[in-house]
Design an enzyme around this catalytic site. Structure first.
Site, mmCIF file in Angstrom:
data_model
loop_
_atom_site.group_PDB
_atom_site.id
_atom_site.type_symbol
_atom_site.label_atom_id
_atom_site.label_comp_id
_atom_site.label_asym_id
_atom_site.label_seq_id
_atom_site.Cartn_x
_atom_site.Cartn_y
_atom_site.Cartn_z
ATOM 1 N N ASP A 61 33.967 -30.510 -5.239
ATOM 2 C CA ASP A 61 34.843 -31.263 -4.337
ATOM 3 C C ASP A 61 34.505 -32.752 -4.315
ATOM 4 O O ASP A 61 35.379 -33.593 -4.090
ATOM 5 C CB ASP A 61 34.719 -30.721 -2.896
ATOM 6 C CG ASP A 61 35.523 -29.445 -2.691
ATOM 7 O OD1 ASP A 61 36.004 -28.868 -3.691
ATOM 8 O OD2 ASP A 61 35.661 -29.014 -1.530
ATOM 9 N N HIS B 90 49.132 2.272 -16.675
ATOM 10 C CA HIS B 90 50.229 2.643 -15.776
ATOM 11 C C HIS B 90 49.710 3.596 -14.707
ATOM 12 O O HIS B 90 48.949 4.505 -15.035
ATOM 13 C CB HIS B 90 51.330 3.338 -16.579
ATOM 14 C CG HIS B 90 52.451 3.832 -15.717
ATOM 15 N ND1 HIS B 90 53.367 2.972 -15.144
ATOM 16 C CD2 HIS B 90 52.780 5.090 -15.306
ATOM 17 C CE1 HIS B 90 54.221 3.682 -14.421
ATOM 18 N NE2 HIS B 90 53.890 4.970 -14.502
HETATM 19 P P1 FAD Z 1 30.544 -27.496 -0.903
HETATM 20 O O1 FAD Z 1 30.792 -26.044 -0.927
HETATM 21 O O2 FAD Z 1 31.113 -28.295 0.212
HETATM 22 O O3 FAD Z 1 28.951 -27.665 -0.968
HETATM 23 C C1 FAD Z 1 28.338 -28.902 -0.870
HETATM 24 C C2 FAD Z 1 26.975 -28.720 -0.251
HETATM 25 O O4 FAD Z 1 26.277 -29.961 -0.301
HETATM 26 C C3 FAD Z 1 27.039 -28.332 1.223
HETATM 27 O O5 FAD Z 1 26.292 -27.155 1.441
HETATM 28 C C4 FAD Z 1 26.446 -29.525 1.962
HETATM 29 O O6 FAD Z 1 25.697 -29.155 3.109
HETATM 30 C C5 FAD Z 1 25.529 -30.131 0.896
HETATM 31 N N1 FAD Z 1 25.279 -31.573 1.069
HETATM 32 C C6 FAD Z 1 26.168 -32.549 1.406
HETATM 33 N N2 FAD Z 1 25.563 -33.747 1.428
HETATM 34 C C7 FAD Z 1 24.271 -33.530 1.106
HETATM 35 C C8 FAD Z 1 23.146 -34.384 0.954
HETATM 36 N N3 FAD Z 1 23.214 -35.705 1.126
HETATM 37 N N4 FAD Z 1 21.948 -33.838 0.638
HETATM 38 C C9 FAD Z 1 21.826 -32.478 0.446
HETATM 39 N N5 FAD Z 1 22.860 -31.639 0.565
HETATM 40 C C10 FAD Z 1 24.080 -32.153 0.873
HETATM 41 N N6 FAD Z 1 38.611 -22.451 -2.703
HETATM 42 C C11 FAD Z 1 39.033 -21.440 -3.513
HETATM 43 O O7 FAD Z 1 38.966 -21.571 -4.732
HETATM 44 N N7 FAD Z 1 39.516 -20.274 -2.976
HETATM 45 C C12 FAD Z 1 39.621 -20.082 -1.649
HETATM 46 O O8 FAD Z 1 40.057 -19.019 -1.214
HETATM 47 C C13 FAD Z 1 39.204 -21.131 -0.780
HETATM 48 N N8 FAD Z 1 39.300 -20.986 0.569
HETATM 49 C C14 FAD Z 1 38.871 -22.005 1.376
HETATM 50 C C15 FAD Z 1 39.014 -21.855 2.755
HETATM 51 C C16 FAD Z 1 38.599 -22.865 3.603
HETATM 52 C C17 FAD Z 1 38.744 -22.706 5.103
HETATM 53 C C18 FAD Z 1 38.007 -24.041 3.063
HETATM 54 C C19 FAD Z 1 37.516 -25.138 3.965
HETATM 55 C C20 FAD Z 1 37.889 -24.205 1.688
HETATM 56 C C21 FAD Z 1 38.323 -23.193 0.840
HETATM 57 N N9 FAD Z 1 38.244 -23.319 -0.550
HETATM 58 C C22 FAD Z 1 38.679 -22.321 -1.359
HETATM 59 C C23 FAD Z 1 37.687 -24.538 -1.171
HETATM 60 C C24 FAD Z 1 36.223 -24.305 -1.604
HETATM 61 O O9 FAD Z 1 35.488 -23.817 -0.496
HETATM 62 C C25 FAD Z 1 35.616 -25.606 -2.106
HETATM 63 O O10 FAD Z 1 36.422 -26.105 -3.152
HETATM 64 C C26 FAD Z 1 34.200 -25.380 -2.629
HETATM 65 O O11 FAD Z 1 33.372 -24.866 -1.611
HETATM 66 C C27 FAD Z 1 33.596 -26.685 -3.169
HETATM 67 O O12 FAD Z 1 32.281 -26.445 -3.588
HETATM 68 P P2 FAD Z 1 31.220 -27.638 -3.705
HETATM 69 O O13 FAD Z 1 29.962 -27.004 -4.161
HETATM 70 O O14 FAD Z 1 31.801 -28.727 -4.495
HETATM 71 O O15 FAD Z 1 31.049 -28.204 -2.240
#
Ligand code: FAD
Ligand code: NAD
Length: 490
Positions: free
Chosen positions: A324, A457
């Protein structure tokens, strides 16, 4: 090009005093933890640092907890249809939000423990704390208690994700005004819920809470729900909203909110909508604020997302980013694929990118919707000689047997090469059926690969096979349009 010799062979052990890592991954979400594991599999000495919960948004506050709630709401939907399946009698059901949340928490806990175990088993070191860059090779890790330490590494992958975005003047208090994080832990159901934003989160939550018996009103500033999806998907979802009694107001903005006995939401068209609780679901903000990226010269985009090249490099040779935090398709499976690809690019000799055209998109509405690749309209705009094939669920034996006939599969094909350009499914299990389209597009397959592959099927996969046959007007379970005489005069 950045290359370094890995410190560790897979079987090596490290004495505690060796503090220089090959790779530090920042953030242990679905982007970060697979990147760390892939790094360790490639022989690197890896540290992963997480400031909150391992598993990030997806496991703790996103994909998994929402689908755990969705499973409960679908179970309840099924109970309302017992008569259709020849079952009669009285079933007393009460909705215990506490127990529903406890079940959700158990599922999340098990998965989070699983990730801890995987990291340990791969020899990845995990530290808790928030990371800030001090230089391109050194970071500060600050724990929740305020203690800080530094760590050095040859390479970094930033995977800090995103958080719920706010609305000016609408402050979530965790009680009456909630973010998508907070609504997952409520202990009592509201009678009336207003959801601001009918994007993916708003739409999925609307169906879940409506099924649990809540009076739901969706407020959307754009002319249609799911405005970033295809119009056809919006139209079908709007129809489902109506069918299940979800109220939708489009082209409205919130002017202000008053909290008394009721929460009163004042709209810019002078209407007032009242509810017990409000969910704010108006998008996500990118977590780059505390990383100290400015001093390193890492470029951020308009949404504060980290700008990367096609290989996930930030412009600083030893710093990569995924998930993200780089914007684009903010999906769990995208973060995962970007994470393992970034790790291999950073540590290996070969650089790879991702074919985003083959990434499937799934919406857990009722019924589900899923798509991959180009829509028919987009393919035409791009100059393809488009052919399409369509197959309705109602012609499927399995859909009939399960009374799940409301759905359709559409394949979009390049008429010249017969290559699959896109697939779109609306209907039960659409989010699983779409995998066949992703496989075809990722591997540049022709539509014949879909029609020639025999589906078992009775399955929903048969709809994909038949939609592929329909491109050549050869679907067996699709009647030809008959003349009056052929149809016996009817
Ligand atoms: P994140 O999962 O946000 O992880 C980032 C991590 O970094 C976090 O744990 C945070 O605490 C940590 N962090 C941040 N800053 C720091 C720092 N400075 N130092 C150390 N750690 C830090 N996607 C799908 O594909 N299917 C779905 O069904 C789906 N449903 C969703 C439902 C909801 C309600 C939401 C909110 C999102 C959903 N998503 C879904 C989207 C999906 O959750 C995200 O795209 C995904 O979690 C992104 O992963 P990431 O690892 O990039 O970030
Ligand atoms: P979104 O961008 O999908 O939707 C936000 C909605 O809020 C839009 O329709 C927007 O027009 C509307 N909006 C914005 N400001 C508004 C205002 N002031 N008044 C009324 N409406 C307003 O964002 P989201 O629903 O918060 O989801 C965030 C991301 O999470 C998505 O982009 C998606 O990538 C991811 N997600 C994916 C899934 C899935 O894959 N099934 C599920 C949930 C979330």
């Amino acid at each position: 090009m950045f290359r370094f010799l890995l410190t560790r062979k897979k079987t090596d052990c490290y004495p505690e005093f060796v503090s220089m890592y090959d790779l530090i991954v920042i953030g242990a979400g679905i982007g970060g933890y697979p990147a760390a594991i892939r790094g360790a599999q490639l022989g690197a000495k890896v540290l992963i640092v997480e400031k909150a919960e391992v598993g990030g948004t997806c496991l703790n506050r996103g994909c998994i907890p929402t689908k755990a709630l969705k499973a409960t709401s679908e179970m309840l939907d099924g109970l309302h249809r017992l008569g259709e399946f020849g079952l009669s009698g009285r079933v007393e059901v009460s909705v215990d939000m506490n127990k529903i949340v406890q079940r959700k928490n158990r599922i999340v806990d098990e998965l989070v423990k699983g990730v801890h175990f995987l990291l340990r088993s791969q020899g990845v070191t995990l530290k808790s704390g928030a990371v800030t860059f001090l230089s391109k090779n050194k970071v500060r890790i600050t724990s929740r208690g305020g203690a800080s330490e530094t760590a050095e590494s040859k390479g970094f992958i930033i995977a800090t994700g995103s958080s719920p975005a706010g609305l000016p003047g609408v402050e979530p208090d965790g009680s009456r005004i909630l973010t998508s994080d907070q609504i997952l832990d409520i202990d009592t159901l509201p009678k009336r819920l207003i959801i601001i934003g009918s994007g993916v989160i708003g739409t999925e939550m609307a169906f879940i809470f409506r099924s649990l018996g809540v009076d739901v009103t969706l407020l959307e500033m754009m002319p249609r729900p799911l405005p970033s999806e295809e119009e056809e998907i919006s139209r079908l979802i709007s129809r489902s909203f109506k069918k299940v009694g979800i109220k939708l107001k489009t082209q409205v903005r919130v002017a202000r909110i008053d909290i008394r006995d009721d929460v009163s939401v004042y709209l810019d068209n002078n209407e007032v909508v009242n509810a017990d609780r409000v969910l704010v679901a108006v998008g996500r903000k990118i977590n780059t604020g505390e990383l100290g990226l400015g001093a390193l010269g890492i470029k951020l985009g308009k949404q504060h997302e980290i700008m990367v090249d096609p290989f996930f490099n930030t412009g600083i040779d030893n710093i990569y980013a995924c998930g993200d935090v780089i914007g684009g398709m903010m999906l769990a499976h995208v973060a995962y694929k970007e994470g393992i690809t970034a790790a291999a690019n950073l540590l290996g000799s070969e650089k790879r990118s991702i074919n985003y055209r083959a990434i499937p998109y799934a919406i857990y509405s009722s019924p589900e919707a899923a798509s991959v690749g180009l829509t028919e309209g987009k393919a035409r705009d791009m100059g393809f000689e488009v052919r399409t094939g369509v197959f309705p669920y109602r012609a499927l034996g399995k859909a009939r047997a399960y009374s799940e006939t409301d759905g359709v599969v559409k394949v979009v094909v390049d008429g010249d090469t017969q290559k699959v350009l896109g697939m779109h499914v609306v209907g039960p299990h659409a989010t699983d059926a779409i995998a066949q389209g992703a496989m075809a597009i990722q591997n540049d397959l022709t539509v014949r690969s879909l029609s020639d592959t025999v589906a078992a099927h009775p399955t929903y996969a048969e709809a994909v096979m038949e939609a592929a046959e329909d491109v050549f007007s050869r679907a067996i379970h699709q009647p030809r349009i008959m003349t009056k005489e052929q149809s016996g005069g009817n």
